[in-house]
Design a protein around this motif. Structure first.
Motif, PDB file in Angstrom:
ATOM      1  N   GLY A  58       0.777  -1.236   0.000  1.00  0.00           N
ATOM      2  CA  GLY A  58       0.000   0.000   0.000  1.00  0.00           C
ATOM      3  C   GLY A  58       0.805   1.281   0.000  1.00  0.00           C
ATOM      4  O   GLY A  58       0.236   2.355   0.156  1.00  0.00           O
ATOM      5  N   ALA A  59       2.120   1.187  -0.175  1.00  0.00           N
ATOM      6  CA  ALA A  59       2.910   2.430  -0.214  1.00  0.00           C
ATOM      7  C   ALA A  59       2.562   3.231  -1.471  1.00  0.00           C
ATOM      8  O   ALA A  59       2.058   2.674  -2.453  1.00  0.00           O
ATOM      9  N   LEU A  60       2.853   4.526  -1.433  1.00  0.00           N
ATOM     10  CA  LEU A  60       2.698   5.340  -2.644  1.00  0.00           C
ATOM     11  C   LEU A  60       3.594   4.762  -3.723  1.00  0.00           C
ATOM     12  O   LEU A  60       4.746   4.411  -3.463  1.00  0.00           O
ATOM     13  N   ILE A  61       3.093   4.687  -4.931  1.00  0.00           N
ATOM     14  CA  ILE A  61       3.903   4.192  -6.052  1.00  0.00           C
ATOM     15  C   ILE A  61       4.802   5.310  -6.567  1.00  0.00           C
ATOM     16  O   ILE A  61       5.978   5.123  -6.827  1.00  0.00           O
ATOM     17  N   ALA A  62       4.230   6.492  -6.736  1.00  0.00           N
ATOM     18  CA  ALA A  62       4.996   7.654  -7.220  1.00  0.00           C
ATOM     19  C   ALA A  62       5.041   8.682  -6.095  1.00  0.00           C
ATOM     20  O   ALA A  62       4.008   9.003  -5.504  1.00  0.00           O
ATOM     21  N   LEU A  63       6.225   9.182  -5.817  1.00  0.00           N
ATOM     22  CA  LEU A  63       6.397  10.092  -4.678  1.00  0.00           C
ATOM     23  C   LEU A  63       6.453  11.557  -5.095  1.00  0.00           C
ATOM     24  O   LEU A  63       6.138  12.443  -4.304  1.00  0.00           O
ATOM     25  N   GLU A  64       6.885  11.802  -6.325  1.00  0.00           N
ATOM     26  CA  GLU A  64       7.049  13.199  -6.755  1.00  0.00           C
ATOM     27  C   GLU A  64       5.719  13.793  -7.184  1.00  0.00           C
ATOM     28  O   GLU A  64       4.789  13.093  -7.550  1.00  0.00           O
ATOM     29  N   LYS A  65       5.679  15.111  -7.206  1.00  0.00           N
ATOM     30  CA  LYS A  65       4.481  15.833  -7.672  1.00  0.00           C
ATOM     31  C   LYS A  65       4.286  15.606  -9.177  1.00  0.00           C
ATOM     32  O   LYS A  65       3.170  15.476  -9.678  1.00  0.00           O
ATOM     33  N   SER A  66       5.407  15.592  -9.895  1.00  0.00           N
ATOM     34  CA  SER A  66       5.332  15.365 -11.340  1.00  0.00           C
ATOM     35  C   SER A  66       6.677  14.821 -11.803  1.00  0.00           C
ATOM     36  O   SER A  66       7.663  14.879 -11.069  1.00  0.00           O
ATOM     37  N   GLY A  67       6.715  14.296 -13.016  1.00  0.00           N
ATOM     38  CA  GLY A  67       7.977  13.776 -13.514  1.00  0.00           C
ATOM     39  C   GLY A  67       7.780  13.053 -14.831  1.00  0.00           C
ATOM     40  O   GLY A  67       6.758  13.240 -15.509  1.00  0.00           O
ATOM     41  N   HIS A  68       8.773  12.238 -15.146  1.00  0.00           N
ATOM     42  CA  HIS A  68       8.760  11.481 -16.388  1.00  0.00           C
ATOM     43  C   HIS A  68       9.150  10.056 -16.044  1.00  0.00           C
ATOM     44  O   HIS A  68      10.129   9.850 -15.334  1.00  0.00           O
ATOM     45  N   ALA A  69       8.395   9.085 -16.505  1.00  0.00           N
ATOM     46  CA  ALA A  69       8.675   7.705 -16.103  1.00  0.00           C
ATOM     47  C   ALA A  69       8.508   6.735 -17.264  1.00  0.00           C
ATOM     48  O   ALA A  69       7.541   6.822 -18.022  1.00  0.00           O
ATOM     49  N   GLU A  70       9.475   5.830 -17.388  1.00  0.00           N
ATOM     50  CA  GLU A  70       9.329   4.703 -18.317  1.00  0.00           C
ATOM     51  C   GLU A  70       8.327   3.725 -17.715  1.00  0.00           C
ATOM     52  O   GLU A  70       7.475   3.178 -18.378  1.00  0.00           O
ATOM     53  N   ASN A  71       8.510   3.493 -16.443  1.00  0.00           N
ATOM     54  CA  ASN A  71       7.541   2.751 -15.647  1.00  0.00           C
ATOM     55  C   ASN A  71       7.697   3.216 -14.203  1.00  0.00           C
ATOM     56  O   ASN A  71       8.488   4.109 -13.921  1.00  0.00           O
ATOM     57  N   PHE A  72       6.931   2.638 -13.294  1.00  0.00           N
ATOM     58  CA  PHE A  72       6.968   3.092 -11.900  1.00  0.00           C
ATOM     59  C   PHE A  72       7.434   1.936 -11.018  1.00  0.00           C
ATOM     60  O   PHE A  72       6.966   0.815 -11.182  1.00  0.00           O
ATOM     61  N   GLN A  73       8.351   2.249 -10.123  1.00  0.00           N
ATOM     62  CA  GLN A  73       8.796   1.202  -9.215  1.00  0.00           C
ATOM     63  C   GLN A  73       8.621   1.678  -7.770  1.00  0.00           C
ATOM     64  O   GLN A  73       9.105   2.746  -7.395  1.00  0.00           O
ATOM     65  N   CYS A  74       7.922   0.881  -7.011  1.00  0.00           N
ATOM     66  CA  CYS A  74       7.688   1.224  -5.603  1.00  0.00           C
ATOM     67  C   CYS A  74       9.025   1.166  -4.852  1.00  0.00           C
ATOM     68  O   CYS A  74       9.803   0.236  -5.040  1.00  0.00           O
ATOM     69  N   VAL A  75       9.280   2.158  -3.987  1.00  0.00           N
ATOM     70  CA  VAL A  75      10.580   2.178  -3.299  1.00  0.00           C
ATOM     71  C   VAL A  75      10.682   1.092  -2.224  1.00  0.00           C
ATOM     72  O   VAL A  75      11.777   0.679  -1.855  1.00  0.00           O
ATOM     73  N   TYR A  76       9.538   0.620  -1.754  1.00  0.00           N
ATOM     74  CA  TYR A  76       9.571  -0.245  -0.563  1.00  0.00           C
ATOM     75  C   TYR A  76      10.185  -1.617  -0.875  1.00  0.00           C
ATOM     76  O   TYR A  76      11.193  -2.004  -0.308  1.00  0.00           O
ATOM     77  N   HIS A  77       9.575  -2.374  -1.811  1.00  0.00           N
ATOM     78  CA  HIS A  77      10.118  -3.686  -2.163  1.00  0.00           C
ATOM     79  C   HIS A  77      10.244  -3.852  -3.675  1.00  0.00           C
ATOM     80  O   HIS A  77      10.285  -4.954  -4.191  1.00  0.00           O
TER      81      HIS A  77
END
Ligand code: FES
Ligand SMILES: [Fe+2]
Length: 413
Positions: free
Chosen positions: A86-105
């Motif tokens: 359940g952690a946030l997937i994206a932490l920044e207000k905005s950005g550019h991503a190829e994909n999203f990686q959760c920081v936790y695991h």
């Protein structure tokens, strides 16, 4: 569904129970029935995510949301909540991503919100890992339906919400198109913390009665007086509105002075009136148009100052207002300067609207011991439709009409 904690004492929308602004059960029901219900929540501007991979994080009610453009040029929105813990997937207000990686695991998601990678899914050296039965397709953040209208990106958790054009209705669509008729650019943004329930701000936006009374600047410098030409449009559902007026120096009358209204006085003069010097850019002569979309979106044209506002509840007695100032892509440098200068009129310290940031707090404080009592919203009668005059609270009643429909509170006697 649990019983409604709040009782409407009359069938009409002229008496608003104060309990609606202070009750925890009400706030929880609003999240489920309104923000997760059959509404379109404003998420961001298409112009803010122009390329494949550009994204913004935002909210639909309390729920954190990622809005992102994929390589197919479509915009996708999904809950900003990792399917693992359940952690946030994206932490920044905005950005550019190829994909999203959760920081936790390090579980990862593609731009459409599908879970595509689980770190050590097969374990390490034959040890650990997820069971064979675990299927990534069965897990992922909830996805929102997305609709884009005139560059405004809306999201909905509901499968049954009408198409965005039907949701807005023809008149509201036209009034949005009037302002967002060509490509825009963000020229500034900030967040305003409001010391009140979100609904008090939404009512304030719709309340054409207060503008020239609360805001001394409006009246004194004749940007908005109720004697000027203008009107209020309320859509069929009641939830959306437009209030508009035209500066007309000849419309000056004595009605403010005759009633000794605080907002009309001759003591104040501007040393530098250039903040009021605009240019004509709409051929209908409308110098002020405030438009709202249920539940929490505002589009503003005050002279040449264009902005969108996103209202988000933050608990029962707090709300957040995200302002985004706009210019057109083809603005000349002079026009841009005028827009930036006029942005001093609005916002938390704006000459006109600083009072709006305070007055909701005055109400919240005033009603602290009055949960069982109610507000009087009877200016202009009982109806909640469009009106030619602006000495009315018709669009506030409209808000409650829509609110009660979503909350299932229509039946109260
Ligand atoms: S919470 Fe996101 S990977 Fe564990
Ligand atoms: Fe106001």
């Amino acid at each position: 569904m649990q019983e409604q904690a709040i009782q409407w004492k009359r069938g009409s929308n002229t008496r608003i129970p104060y309990g609606l602004y202070v009750d925890e059960d009400v706030a929880a029901q609003e999240q489920a029935r309104i923000f997760h219900g059959k509404v379109w929540n404003y998420l961001c501007l298409a112009a803010e995510i122009p390329d494949a991979g550009s994204y913004r994080t935002t909210f639909a009610g309390d729920t954190p949301v990622v809005v992102v453009r994929d390589a197919d040029d479509e915009i996708y929105a999904f809950e900003n909540r990792c399917a693992h813990r359940g952690a946030l997937i994206a932490l920044e207000k905005s950005g550019h991503a190829e994909n999203f990686q959760c920081v936790y695991h390090a579980w990862s998601y593609n731009r459409q919100g599908d879970l595509v990678g689980v770190a050590f899914e097969k374990g390490v050296k034959g040890q650990g890992g997820m069971p064979e039965t675990f299927c990534k397709e069965e897990h992922g953040p909830r996805k929102l339906r997305v609709a884009v209208f005139c560059g405004l990106v809306f999201g909905s958790f509901s499968e049954d919400v009408p198409d965005i054009e039907d949701y807005l209705g023809e008149e509201i669509c036209e009034r949005i198109e009037r302002v967002l008729h060509k490509p825009v650019q963000v020229i500034g943004r900030f967040t305003q913390a409001l010391p009140n329930n979100w609904k008090l701000y939404m009512e304030n936006v719709k309340d054409s009665y207060h503008a020239s009374l609360l805001h001394m600047f409006f009246t004194t410098f004749e940007l908005n007086r109720l004697s000027q030409k203008g009107g209020v449009i309320v859509d069929e559902s009641g939830g959306h509105h437009v209030s508009y007026s035209m500066i007309d120096r000849n419309a000056r009358d004595d009605s403010y002075k005759a009633q000794a209204l605080r907002s009309d006085n001759d003591r104040y003069r501007l040393k530098d009136p250039s903040v009021l010097a605009g240019f004509e850019e709409f051929d209908d002569g409308i110098t002020l148009q405030i438009l709202s979309v249920f539940p929490g979106f505002v589009l503003q044209q005050i002279q040449n100052c264009l902005a969108v506002r996103q209202l988000l509840p933050k608990g029962i007695q707090r709300a957040e207002l995200n302002w985004t100032y706009l210019g057109y892509l083809d603005d000349t440098p002079e026009q841009r300067k005028v827009r930036l200068k006029q942005s001093n009129l609005v916002g938390p310290a704006g000459f006109i609207s600083m009072e709006d940031g305070a007055v909701g707090g005055f109400v919240q404080r005033g009603i602290a011991g009055a949960k069982e009592l109610e507000a009087v919203v009877e200016m202009g009668g009982e109806h909640a439709g469009s009106s030619e005059g602006r000495a009315t609270e018709t669009s506030v009643r409209g808000f409650w009409k829509a609110y009660r429909a979503h909350m299932g509170q229509e039946g109260a006697a």
